[in-house]
Design a protein around this motif. Structure first.
Motif: not given
Ligand SMILES: [Zn+2]
Length: 305
Positions: A147, A150, A168-169, A171-173, A175-176
């Motif tokens: 995103d 990032q 954060y990176a 988890r986001e990665t 997750q996505r």
């Protein structure tokens, strides 16, 4: 490079995907096309992972084929790096190969791309926008931010607070990259309907985990339920339980509550009924042990006991 054209085509491609999703598409195939000024453009290459329409100088999309999840490897984390960002392999090992150059062009000009990820043979979810932020030539791969946040963060990965950023990176990665294919597979198995009420607008449907991800639940259809937003919320907050025999039970307190039509028709009336929609294939139906475990939690948190 015509940057204005690069950006305009990308904007149109992403608008097309958004519109298809709003109209209840849950996945895409390699044949997906969009229109740009009267031309029909493909969103993915017919054969290759890296795709650049002939009108562009930089790659528009990348795609990752299907790997079935297993107990040993519940997620294919090979494409997430130690910094929590995604990884995408070159085509072959030659840095000057045309597809690799098209990717490098997208990286150099910070152009957004679409990452198609298969959740089944030939069926893909679209993750966008993603950005190529670095190249790891020795490993023959690019580093992918999933995103814009990032992308910005990756400019300086060394400032204090790196741990928070890294968490954060990752988890986001994860997750996505993992949640979207799971959702598409579950919704597809339930023919895009809520298992409890048969509500059928994909944009308001979720794939609920029976055994939560955090408790080791696999991202397989048998550990999922296709539920509308309301029944997903009700299931996760213990208003609704589902027995191993696929019968819906409503929390005792909630069952006796008096409120408007939503509570009565949306929740209470389902008490004692069977799930209305199930996958056609037996192997995709809810795992009995997982349901049982979750149902015991429902019972122990419910005031009936
Ligand atoms: Zn529902």
């Amino acid at each position: 490079m015509d940057l204005a054209l690069e950006l305009a085509v990308r904007a149109e491609a992403m608008r097309h995907l958004k519109s298809r999703l709003e109209h209840d598409a849950i996945y895409f195939t390699r044949n997906e096309q969009f229109e740009y000024h009267g031309d029909r453009l493909r969103l993915m290459g017919a054969q290759t992972g890296i795709w650049k329409p002939r009108q562009l100088s930089a790659a528009l999309s990348i795609s990752t084929t299907f790997t079935p999840p297993s107990r040993e490897r519940p997620y294919d984390d090979a494409d997430i790096g130690p910094d929590g960002l995604g990884r995408y392999k070159w085509r072959g090992t030659d840095p000057e190969q045309a597809d690799n150059r098209a990717l490098r062009a997208a990286m150099t000009h910070k152009l957004p791309l679409i990452w198609f990820r298969a959740f089944d043979r030939g069926r893909y979810v679209a993750i966008y926008p993603v950005y190529l932020v670095r190249e790891e030539a020795e490993q023959h791969q690019f580093v992918v931010a999933v995103d814009a946040v990032q992308q910005l963060d990756s400019i300086d990965m060394t400032y204090p607070g790196i741990d928070i950023q890294l968490a954060y990176a990752s988890r986001e990665t994860r997750q996505r990259l993992h949640q979207a294919p799971f959702r598409a597979a579950v919704l597809d198995a339930y023919t895009c309907k809520c298992a409890v009420c048969r509500f059928g607008h994909a944009s308001l449907l979720d794939a609920a985990h029976i055994t939560p991800d955090a408790e080791g639940g696999l991202p397989t259809v048998a550990n999922g339920l296709s539920l509308c937003k309301m029944h997903h919320g009700a299931y996760d907050s213990g208003l609704i339980g589902i027995t191993p025999d696929l019968t819906i039970e409503i929390n005792h307190d909630v069952l006796n509550e008096i409120d408007g039509p939503m509570l009565r028709h949306g929740i209470q009336e389902f008490h004692g009924r069977s799930l209305m929609v199930l996958p056609k294939h037996k192997a995709q139906r809810p795992d009995r042990d997982a349901l049982d475990l979750r149902y015991q939690q429902f019972l122990s948190s419910s005031s009936t006991r």
